[in-house]
Motif scaffolding. Structure first.
Motif, PDB file in Angstrom:
ATOM      1  N   GLY A  59       0.828  -1.207   0.000  1.00 31.87           N
ATOM      2  CA  GLY A  59       0.000   0.000   0.000  1.00 31.87           C
ATOM      3  C   GLY A  59       0.853   1.244   0.000  1.00 31.87           C
ATOM      4  O   GLY A  59       2.080   1.160  -0.082  1.00 31.87           O
ATOM      5  N   PRO A  60       0.208   2.394   0.114  1.00 30.25           N
ATOM      6  CA  PRO A  60       0.946   3.636   0.106  1.00 30.25           C
ATOM      7  C   PRO A  60       1.832   3.756   1.353  1.00 30.25           C
ATOM      8  O   PRO A  60       1.480   3.177   2.381  1.00 30.25           O
ATOM      9  N   PRO A  61       2.962   4.426   1.338  1.00 28.67           N
ATOM     10  CA  PRO A  61       3.461   5.201   0.205  1.00 28.67           C
ATOM     11  C   PRO A  61       4.313   4.383  -0.768  1.00 28.67           C
ATOM     12  O   PRO A  61       4.793   4.919  -1.755  1.00 28.67           O
ATOM     13  N   MET A  62       4.493   3.084  -0.496  1.00 31.00           N
ATOM     14  CA  MET A  62       5.369   2.275  -1.346  1.00 31.00           C
ATOM     15  C   MET A  62       4.693   1.901  -2.669  1.00 31.00           C
ATOM     16  O   MET A  62       5.352   1.743  -3.675  1.00 31.00           O
ATOM     17  N   HIS A  63       3.372   1.699  -2.622  1.00 31.64           N
ATOM     18  CA  HIS A  63       2.674   1.201  -3.812  1.00 31.64           C
ATOM     19  C   HIS A  63       1.420   2.019  -4.092  1.00 31.64           C
ATOM     20  O   HIS A  63       0.729   2.417  -3.156  1.00 31.64           O
ATOM     21  N   ASP A  64       1.127   2.178  -5.363  1.00 32.84           N
ATOM     22  CA  ASP A  64      -0.166   2.749  -5.735  1.00 32.84           C
ATOM     23  C   ASP A  64      -1.238   1.682  -5.520  1.00 32.84           C
ATOM     24  O   ASP A  64      -0.919   0.502  -5.307  1.00 32.84           O
ATOM     25  N   ALA A  65      -2.490   2.097  -5.595  1.00 26.59           N
ATOM     26  CA  ALA A  65      -3.593   1.179  -5.262  1.00 26.59           C
ATOM     27  C   ALA A  65      -3.600  -0.068  -6.147  1.00 26.59           C
ATOM     28  O   ALA A  65      -3.796  -1.187  -5.655  1.00 26.59           O
ATOM     29  N   ALA A  66      -3.365   0.104  -7.442  1.00 24.53           N
ATOM     30  CA  ALA A  66      -3.426  -1.047  -8.357  1.00 24.53           C
ATOM     31  C   ALA A  66      -2.285  -2.024  -8.067  1.00 24.53           C
ATOM     32  O   ALA A  66      -2.483  -3.249  -8.064  1.00 24.53           O
ATOM     33  N   THR A  67      -1.100  -1.478  -7.801  1.00 26.17           N
ATOM     34  CA  THR A  67       0.044  -2.348  -7.489  1.00 26.17           C
ATOM     35  C   THR A  67      -0.197  -3.091  -6.174  1.00 26.17           C
ATOM     36  O   THR A  67       0.074  -4.293  -6.068  1.00 26.17           O
ATOM     37  N   ALA A  68      -0.720  -2.373  -5.184  1.00 30.26           N
ATOM     38  CA  ALA A  68      -0.998  -2.999  -3.885  1.00 30.26           C
ATOM     39  C   ALA A  68      -1.986  -4.151  -4.052  1.00 30.26           C
ATOM     40  O   ALA A  68      -1.813  -5.232  -3.467  1.00 30.26           O
ATOM     41  N   LYS A  69      -2.984  -3.932  -4.890  1.00 31.93           N
ATOM     42  CA  LYS A  69      -3.994  -4.959  -5.108  1.00 31.93           C
ATOM     43  C   LYS A  69      -3.347  -6.180  -5.775  1.00 31.93           C
ATOM     44  O   LYS A  69      -3.602  -7.325  -5.395  1.00 31.93           O
ATOM     45  N   THR A  70      -2.518  -5.909  -6.784  1.00 37.37           N
ATOM     46  CA  THR A  70      -1.830  -7.003  -7.477  1.00 37.37           C
ATOM     47  C   THR A  70      -0.974  -7.805  -6.499  1.00 37.37           C
ATOM     48  O   THR A  70      -0.978  -9.039  -6.524  1.00 37.37           O
ATOM     49  N   LEU A  71      -0.258  -7.113  -5.631  1.00 40.04           N
ATOM     50  CA  LEU A  71       0.600  -7.820  -4.670  1.00 40.04           C
ATOM     51  C   LEU A  71      -0.240  -8.683  -3.728  1.00 40.04           C
ATOM     52  O   LEU A  71       0.116  -9.832  -3.443  1.00 40.04           O
ATOM     53  N   CYS A  72      -1.369  -8.149  -3.268  1.00 38.84           N
ATOM     54  CA  CYS A  72      -2.246  -8.937  -2.389  1.00 38.84           C
ATOM     55  C   CYS A  72      -2.775 -10.173  -3.121  1.00 38.84           C
ATOM     56  O   CYS A  72      -2.907 -11.253  -2.529  1.00 38.84           O
ATOM     57  N   GLU A  73      -3.061 -10.012  -4.408  1.00 40.61           N
ATOM     58  CA  GLU A  73      -3.558 -11.152  -5.197  1.00 40.61           C
ATOM     59  C   GLU A  73      -2.476 -12.231  -5.338  1.00 40.61           C
ATOM     60  O   GLU A  73      -2.755 -13.421  -5.219  1.00 40.61           O
ATOM     61  N   VAL A  74      -1.262 -11.781  -5.606  1.00 36.34           N
ATOM     62  CA  VAL A  74      -0.161 -12.730  -5.787  1.00 36.34           C
ATOM     63  C   VAL A  74       0.070 -13.534  -4.500  1.00 36.34           C
ATOM     64  O   VAL A  74       0.258 -14.748  -4.535  1.00 36.34           O
TER      65      VAL A  74
END
Lengths: 143, 158
Positions: free
Chosen positions: A60-75
């Motif tokens: 999540g922020p501030p390291m990741h934007d929302a879409a990236t954070a979601k992708t990481l959670c999915e992975v």
């Protein structure tokens, strides 16, 4: 020893849930739990390994934007993150204790290669191998 | 619509259960129950998450296990077929050949004398590395080989 890997982290979907799992179930201790706004730096430590911290990080922020954070959670939820290995003195005893406390095992203890191993996942989906430390590490078997 | 991490985590549970007991029968209703997904949606959701339909995934696990047993043990092929979840030796042999390109005994002869260094990595990871990669359905592979001829395929274990 003061050189070497000090922190390596996991992505978790919920840091409170992860903390409860790694501390209350697996027996780790909290090393650092520091918040800065929405960001939370959370690391735990195995009681037998004071030189290493395992980070439990929420994408999540501030390291990741929302879409990236979601992708990481999915992975993580697909179990696609790298393997983790926990070494224990007695795999069967640890299996009994941990499964009684509700840890989700993916593999019961199996005897092989001169040791015993089992597998479990944390609530987020990170997969662990739990391997009994061999008294005498076997050398490579002759064919 | 994208799949939520919660759904993916539950689908992973079904995959883990197949990994843990690939010799067992895993009809859709059983897998759907593990994942708490409706039977109607399970196969599609699983395929979306893991890139392969559930029964084809199961097949890769069984063949991978069979290859390991052929290579690492002296068990008879019949026993290996039985232990890896097939009810029929014929089906096992046919699907084994469709996937690996050779018969179980041919693979055994070829693989057994070769020394290996697999002890150095955790077993589950080694197994994953040796898992056959099924990009297409086995039935389709067979159909292509038949050079355009249309056959009725057995769907057992697919």
């Amino acid at each position: 020893m003061n050189q070497g890997v000090s922190v390596a982290g996991l992505y978790v979907r919920d840091q409170d849930e992860a903390l409860a799992f790694y501390v209350d179930k697996l027996g780790f201790r909290v090393h650092t739990d520091a918040r800065n706004g929405d960001y939370r730096w959370l690391t735990v430590q195995h009681p037998g390994q004071p030189s290493f911290q395992l980070g439990l990080f929420r994408p999540g922020p501030p390291m990741h934007d929302a879409a990236t954070a979601k992708t990481l959670c999915e992975v993580v939820a697909k179990g696609a993150m790298p393997p983790l290995v926990l070494v224990v003195d007695d795999c069967r005893a640890a299996y009994e204790r941990l499964s009684a406390s509700g840890v989700e095992f993916t593999q019961e203890p199996v005897d092989r290669y001169g040791t015993v191993d089992a597998g479990f996942r944390d609530p987020s989906g990170n997969g662990w191998k739990m391997i009994e430390s061999a008294a005498n590490p076997p050398s490579r078997e002759a064919p | 619509m994208s799949q939520s991490p919660e759904l993916l985590r539950r689908l992973l549970r079904a995959k883990d259960r197949m990994d843990g007991a690939p010799h067992e029968a895993w009809p859709i209703h059983r897998l759907a129950q593990v994942s708490a997904v409706s039977e109607a949606h399970f196969a599609r959701q699983f395929a979306r998450a893991f890139g392969v339909p559930p029964h084809r995934y199961l097949l890769t696990r069984r063949i991978e296990r069979a290859i390991a047993l052929l290579r690492d043990t002296e068990l008879p092929v019949t026993e290996i077929a039985y232990q890896t979840g097939w009810n029929s030796l014929g089906t096992f042999g046919r699907i084994f050949r469709d996937i690996t390109g050779e018969s179980p005994s041919e693979l055994r002869t070829r693989e057994q004398p070769a020394p290996h260094g697999r002890k150095q990595a955790p077993e589950c990871l080694v197994r994953a590395a040796h898992r056959p990669d099924l990009k297409t359905a086995v039935s389709e592979k067979r159909r292509r080989k038949a050079d355009g001829k249309i056959e009725i395929q057995s769907t057992e274990a697919l």
